[in-house]
Design an enzyme around this catalytic site. Structure first.
Site, PDB file in Angstrom:
ATOM      1  N   ALA A   7      58.984  71.957  55.078  1.00  0.00           N
ATOM      2  CA  ALA A   7      57.858  72.546  54.356  1.00  0.00           C
ATOM      3  C   ALA A   7      58.352  72.979  52.989  1.00  0.00           C
ATOM      4  O   ALA A   7      59.518  72.782  52.644  1.00  0.00           O
ATOM      5  CB  ALA A   7      57.304  73.727  55.138  1.00  0.00           C
ATOM      6  N   LYS A   8      57.437  73.561  52.257  1.00  0.00           N
ATOM      7  CA  LYS A   8      57.769  73.932  50.878  1.00  0.00           C
ATOM      8  C   LYS A   8      58.970  74.896  50.829  1.00  0.00           C
ATOM      9  O   LYS A   8      59.688  74.940  49.856  1.00  0.00           O
ATOM     10  CB  LYS A   8      56.547  74.567  50.202  1.00  0.00           C
ATOM     11  CG  LYS A   8      55.339  73.631  50.153  1.00  0.00           C
ATOM     12  CD  LYS A   8      55.438  72.602  49.028  1.00  0.00           C
ATOM     13  CE  LYS A   8      54.947  71.221  49.393  1.00  0.00           C
ATOM     14  NZ  LYS A   8      53.605  71.022  49.767  1.00  0.00           N
ATOM     15  N   ARG A   9      59.171  75.675  51.920  1.00  0.00           N
ATOM     16  CA  ARG A   9      60.270  76.639  51.877  1.00  0.00           C
ATOM     17  C   ARG A   9      61.653  75.965  51.967  1.00  0.00           C
ATOM     18  O   ARG A   9      62.672  76.586  51.713  1.00  0.00           O
ATOM     19  CB  ARG A   9      60.102  77.680  52.979  1.00  0.00           C
ATOM     20  CG  ARG A   9      60.313  77.151  54.350  1.00  0.00           C
ATOM     21  CD  ARG A   9      59.896  78.124  55.425  1.00  0.00           C
ATOM     22  NE  ARG A   9      59.852  77.452  56.704  1.00  0.00           N
ATOM     23  CZ  ARG A   9      60.905  77.149  57.425  1.00  0.00           C
ATOM     24  NH1 ARG A   9      62.106  77.454  57.000  1.00  0.00           N
ATOM     25  NH2 ARG A   9      60.777  76.518  58.576  1.00  0.00           N
TER      26      ARG A   9
END
Ligand code: GLU
Length: 333
Positions: free
Chosen positions: A262-264
């Protein structure tokens, strides 16, 4: 409802890359885009790039630019897209809003859509109710049962409704080119779904179908996190009277803990890996190896994988990355 035998219009395969410019693309996106590109190119087909910037709150132009750069850096190309034009543009969803509005009006006129006044809080409250296959709550049809007077009253109070498609209780079956035969009820997919949010933003399900229809897309290859969207989209094809594309849903790429990228996962974006000295052929070669397309992890160009590529060769289980993936990739050269 059965789509097993549906054939897309025309002979030429047209695939698409459909990134959302809500962040930098990571190894999981690279995996899906590489396979989508190979599936089209190995069939001597065309590739369309469509920027899915439908959500103004989440989309940013700088991400759109970065995504185009990253995909080219990876070695992928496209015949039509925001930066190269083409006969089926515009290739940004933000420039196609009138088409979505017209289609929604058509569905409303046909009595297939209804306003939904449920608040976010009410919808969150459904979390304790039965769940769809992907874990999201099933919309119980509350606002479908509103009478005309109640609807008028709520509108007079200034309430802004979302618009939902009345999906009925049907089943949809299709043959997935990677995941095999699939069959879902609409309840499995969350029941009546939104075509337009209460703030006026058109829903992904609607935009993606209209765009794929108008761009003559015959083959959709994407991550299997979207699998339960496909029956909803097939229902829309049916309502619009258009032949659906063939679908292939790929296993996802997971981090070492088994979490979806994910974006993290900042360190696993292509930009971060490039900055850390990783080469594009190393990424392509590693992903190709995990996909069973080459025997060993070694630097490869996407075009070297075109001959002999076959979606059915891909694994059906998620691809779990080792914890030191950046180091593994850097060591490949
Ligand atoms: N834009 C979507 C995403 O980035 C993909 C939609 C699709 O392939 O249908 O998740």
């Amino acid at each position: 409802m059965q789509n097993d035998t549906a054939q897309p219009a025309g002979n030429r395969v047209r695939g698409r890359l459909a990134p959302s410019p809500t962040g930098h693309i990571h190894l999981g996106n690279a995996w899906a885009f590489l396979m989508a590109w190979l599936a089209a190119r190995s069939a001597e087909g065309e590739v369309v790039l469509r920027m899915e910037d439908i959500d103004p709150d989440r989309s940013r132009p700088e991400f759109a630019d970065a995504i185009l750069r990253d995909l080219r850096w990876l070695g992928l190309d496209w015949d039509e897209g925001p930066d190269v034009g083409g006969a089926h543009g515009p290739y940004e969803q933000s420039a196609r809003l009138e088409r979505y509005a017209a289609a929604v009006e058509g569905l409303e006129r046909a009595g297939l859509a209804y306003p939904c006044f449920c608040t976010r809080k009410e919808l969150r409250g459904l979390a304790s109710a039965p769940h769809a296959g992907d874990g999201s709550p099933i919309y119980p049809g509350t606002c479908l049962r509103l009478g005309a007077e109640e609807r008028e009253g709520l509108l007079r109070q200034g309430r802004r409704p979302a618009l939902r498609l009345s999906c009925g209780q049907g089943e949809l079956a299709f043959h997935d080119l990677v995941a095999g035969p699939q069959r879902f009820t609409m309840a499995d997919c969350g029941g009546d779904f939104a075509l337009r949010r209460s703030d006026g933003v058109f829903a992904y399900q609607l935009a993606v179908v209209l765009d794929d229809m108008e761009m003559n897309i015959t083959q959709v290859v994407r991550g299997d996190d979207i699998l339960t969207s496909t029956p909803r989209q097939l229902l829309l094809y049916e309502l619009f009277g258009a032949p659906p594309p063939r679908h292939a849903h790929l296993p996802l790429v997971l981090d070492a803990d088994g979490e979806r990228l994910a974006k993290r996962h900042d360190s696993l974006t292509l930009a971060a890996l490039r900055d850390a000295g990783v080469s594009a052929p190393a990424i392509v070669g590693y992903l190709a190896w995990r996909g069973g397309l080459v025997d060993s992890p070694r630097p490869v160009l996407p075009r070297e994988l075109v001959a002999g590529f076959d979606l059915s060769l891909l694994p059906r289980e998620a691809v779990r990355l080792p914890a030191d993936i950046a180091g593994v990739l850097a060591a490949l050269g």
